[in-house]
Design an enzyme around this catalytic site. Structure first.
Site, PDB file in Angstrom:
ATOM      1  N   TYR A   1       0.865  -1.189   0.000  1.00 55.87           N
ATOM      2  CA  TYR A   1       0.000   0.000   0.000  1.00 55.87           C
ATOM      3  C   TYR A   1       0.899   1.236   0.000  1.00 55.87           C
ATOM      4  CZ  TYR A   1      -3.194   3.677   1.484  1.00 55.87           C
ATOM      5  OH  TYR A   1      -3.919   4.840   1.538  1.00 55.87           O
TER       6      TYR A   1
ATOM      7  N   GLU B   1      -3.369   7.631  -4.190  1.00 56.46           N
ATOM      8  CA  GLU B   1      -3.385   6.349  -3.478  1.00 56.46           C
ATOM      9  C   GLU B   1      -3.161   5.215  -4.471  1.00 56.46           C
ATOM     10  OE1 GLU B   1      -6.077   4.595   0.040  1.00 56.46           O
ATOM     11  OE2 GLU B   1      -7.160   4.729  -1.868  1.00 56.46           O
TER      12      GLU B   1
END
Length: 386
Positions: free
Chosen positions: A109, A197
């Protein structure tokens, strides 16, 4: 402003990030034509909506042949996709992204955003990619790594190494990951983004680092500097009333309650919503008309509030500073007459020319309920809608 995954990937690619090859499609025929052009053994088909959780909701398909691809495209286009971010009403899929598959060895992530408290750019990373990062933060906070960087033209290698220190990559993959981070940073500062993101960022079996998914949000206050980004806006993904509000320079967010709110100033608007909840009801919206609202602006705000069928009453809370209460009161009267309002309307005016404003309301011949202060206004509107 948000953009779709396929747009975000093309933007990141422009700044040097590695993304899978793919094509945006708007019809089933286009999916098949572009699949033949890509000439793949397998296909990844993704629903394009402004919401996360698409995979769990059935919005991401891996197909082995053109026949299965055609069926999946027919199933997805026009479908209401319901995820944890769309709410129960879901979002209709109006475009798809056809992409080459990736050989995933490990998922990570990675995101960057503005940290307002420190006035820095914060990079958040984890070796637990492909899942809801909120759940990782809740259940295993040690897996979350945050690095804050002072704003500058380029990010340093040392900062990049800090960001990926929990990825446990070999030297070759490390260098590739640093390059990706630099491209993300360059994208972020060059486009006035508020969030980028990548979830997941992947290590492939070929030892490459690839952005497998991408989300980018831009600062609405800086978007005027980037007309090329405005062209990426998809109005189908936005609430129609919020689009109409933006045309009149109104800050409007639709909520789920029954009491419409019209307030000048964001802080006062938040306080107004809080006191409505304190007295047992829910606000139907956040609406800030700004410090210098005209009669036309007030009329537009009325129409937007009344377009919500859940609204059973309206509370107007104005503190006149730059805005004169008498001018606003005249706008309220004209807007109420024009819209033929037939639900309770409570008005609280304070500040510049408030006496004159109250007189205009009292002499209007309309059923407008005056309030002496915010607490009184909240009690009166709640009583009216119960």
């Amino acid at each position: 402003m948000n953009i779709h995954e396929h747009q975000a990937k093309q933007l990141l690619k422009k700044f040097g990030a590695i993304v899978p090859n793919g094509e945006a499609c708007f019809t089933v025929q286009e999916v098949l034509e572009k699949a033949k052009k890509l000439n793949l053994k397998k296909y990844v088909l993704k629903a394009q909506i402004h919401a996360g959780g698409r995979g769990k909701a059935g919005g991401v398909k891996i197909l082995d042949n053109l026949s299965d691809l055609e069926k999946a495209a027919k199933d997805l286009l026009g479908k209401k996709l319901i995820t944890h971010q769309t709410g129960p009403s879901g979002k209709e899929v109006k475009r798809l992204y056809l992409e080459e598959p990736s050989n995933i060895k490990k998922e990570f992530y990675l995101s960057c955003l503005i940290d307002r408290a420190s006035s820095k750019i914060a990079f958040i990373s984890s070796d637990q990619g492909g899942t809801d990062i909120e759940e990782v933060a809740k259940n295993d906070p040690n897996k979350i790594n945050t690095v804050k960087i002072s704003f500058k033209e380029d990010i340093e290698d040392e900062d990049c190494k800090k960001i990926i220190r929990n990825f446990n990559l070999d030297d070759d993959a490390n260098l590739k990951c640093i390059k990706i981070i630099k491209s993300i940073y360059k994208t972020f500062v060059s486009t006035d983004a508020s969030l980028i993101e990548i979830n997941p960022l992947i290590l492939t079996n070929e030892n490459n680092i690839v952005c497998l998914d991408a989300k980018i949000s831009f600062d609405d206050n800086a978007i005027f500097k980037h007309p090329e980004l405005l062209e990426l806006r998809d109005l189908n993904e936005e609430d129609p009333t919020e689009i109409e509000a933006s045309k009149h320079d109104l800050a409007y967010i639709k909520l789920d309650g029954s009491i419409g709110c019209m307030v000048n100033g964001a802080g006062l608007a938040m306080a107004t919503m809080d006191i409505i909840k304190l007295h047992g009801q829910e606000p139907a919206n956040f609406l800030d008309v700004g410090g210098g609202a005209s009669k036309e602006k007030v009329a537009a705000a009325f129409k937007i509030i009344l377009s919500d069928k859940n609204v059973k009453g309206i509370l107007i809370n104005i503190f006149g500073g730059i805005m004169r209460c008498d001018v606003l009161a005249q706008g309220i009267v004209e807007a109420a007459k024009e819209t033929k309002i037939n639900i309770p309307l409570v008005v609280r005016l304070a500040g510049t020319n408030s006496k004159e404003g109250k007189k205009i309301l009292d002499e209007s011949g309309l059923k407008i309920i005056s309030a002496s202060d915010l607490g009184d206004a909240a009690k009166k509107i709640v009583k009216q809608v119960e």
